[in-house]
Design an enzyme around this catalytic site. Structure first.
Site, PDB file in Angstrom:
ATOM      1  N   TYR A 163     -12.230   1.596   7.476  1.00 16.75           N
ATOM      2  CA  TYR A 163     -11.511   0.426   6.966  1.00 16.75           C
ATOM      3  C   TYR A 163     -11.694  -0.762   7.905  1.00 16.75           C
ATOM      4  O   TYR A 163     -11.934  -1.889   7.467  1.00 16.75           O
ATOM      5  CB  TYR A 163     -10.030   0.769   6.815  1.00 16.75           C
ATOM      6  CG  TYR A 163      -9.197  -0.352   6.246  1.00 16.75           C
ATOM      7  CD1 TYR A 163      -9.229  -0.657   4.888  1.00 16.75           C
ATOM      8  CD2 TYR A 163      -8.356  -1.106   7.071  1.00 16.75           C
ATOM      9  CE1 TYR A 163      -8.452  -1.681   4.362  1.00 16.75           C
ATOM     10  CE2 TYR A 163      -7.580  -2.131   6.553  1.00 16.75           C
ATOM     11  CZ  TYR A 163      -7.639  -2.411   5.196  1.00 16.75           C
ATOM     12  OH  TYR A 163      -6.876  -3.434   4.694  1.00 16.75           O
ATOM     13  N   THR A 197       4.114  -3.181   1.952  1.00 15.63           N
ATOM     14  CA  THR A 197       3.635  -2.753   0.633  1.00 15.63           C
ATOM     15  C   THR A 197       3.360  -1.255   0.688  1.00 15.63           C
ATOM     16  O   THR A 197       3.488  -0.614   1.734  1.00 15.63           O
ATOM     17  CB  THR A 197       2.330  -3.475   0.230  1.00 15.63           C
ATOM     18  OG1 THR A 197       1.255  -2.997   1.059  1.00 15.63           O
ATOM     19  CG2 THR A 197       2.462  -4.984   0.394  1.00 15.63           C
TER      20      THR A 197
END
Length: 253
Positions: A163, A197
């Site tokens: 990532y 989130t």
């Protein structure tokens, strides 16, 4: 003393937000709609959530469209759909992404499949969107692309090495595309960290708050904090391109 002339804001008439069914994408769609923009809510698998976002947006002209950003046919089909409905696109916000958490020191657990998927979704996907929608953006008014990156690209700390690498590539791509697409299209990266989130599986708000306590600004970043930075790039930073905007409570310091 003469009055200072304030130029009109460059509010987009039409904007496309990928990954807009939740989190940062949803907050960005709401901000855009609140300014009078017709928002195309891009989603991958959560159709009902995307339609819920559309129904809750202020104004009119909004729609939901499925875009699997790692699938070339899906991206091409989406571009054709938008082209049939609109003559141009003023803003593209590449918010769609995904991650599989893997401990940084566990190189064996970071398999080729996990690595390749991270690159396909978080790096190749945004590029595919830019490539497909470039003609519409070049017809837009003060058009802008905003790639949602991550401060992990700068700090080297994130959900996985793959990532981190993908977001580092996205930032480099932002700078390169700013040169390629100028002067018709401006290109930005907005780089958040630790946003409240459900993006990172199994990450809790308590974990985010403990990290936030060590940051200069001492708070957890909300999706709307990132959305406001996106709007700033599109609407206010009309003399800027190819820049990376941290939204991380000072985590990069």
């Amino acid at each position: 003393m003469s009055a200072i002339e304030i130029p009109e804001l460059s509010v987009p008439k039409v904007a496309l937000v990928t990954g807009a069914s939740s989190g940062i994408g949803r907050a960005t769609a709401a901000r855009l709609a609140g300014m009078g923009t017709a928002v195309i809510v891009g989603y991958n698998s959560r159709r009902e959530m995307a339609e819920e976002v559309v129904s809750g947006l202020r104004g009119s002209g909004h729609s939901a469209i499925r875009i699997a950003i790692d699938d070339p046919k899906s991206v091409a089909d989406a571009a054709a759909t938008v082209r049939r409905r609109f003559d141009s696109l003023d803003a593209l916000i590449n918010c769609g992404g995904a991650t599989t958490p893997v401990a940084a020191n566990d190189l064996d657990a970071l398999t080729d499949d996990i690595f390749d998927r991270a690159l396909a979704i978080n790096l190749r996907g945004p590029f595919a969107m830019v490539r497909a929608f470039r003609p519409l953006l070049e017809q837009g008014n003060s058009a802008a692309i905003v790639n949602i990156s991550s401060i992990a690209a700068r700090t080297g700390v994130g959900s996985s090495l793959a990532y981190i690498a993908a977001k580092g590539g996205l930032d480099a791509l932002t700078i390169a595309l700013a040169k390629v697409l100028a002067p018709k299209v401006r290109v930005f990266s907005v780089s958040p960290a630790g946003v409240d989130t459900d993006f990172v599986p199994n990450r809790t708000l308590d974990q985010l708050q403990k990290i936030a306590e060590r940051l200069p600004l001492g708070r957890v970043t909300a999706p709307d904090d990132v959305a406001r930075a996106v709007i700033a790039c599109i609407v206010h930073l009309t003399s800027s391109t190819g820049i990376i905007v941290p939204v991380d409570e000072g985590r990069h310091l």
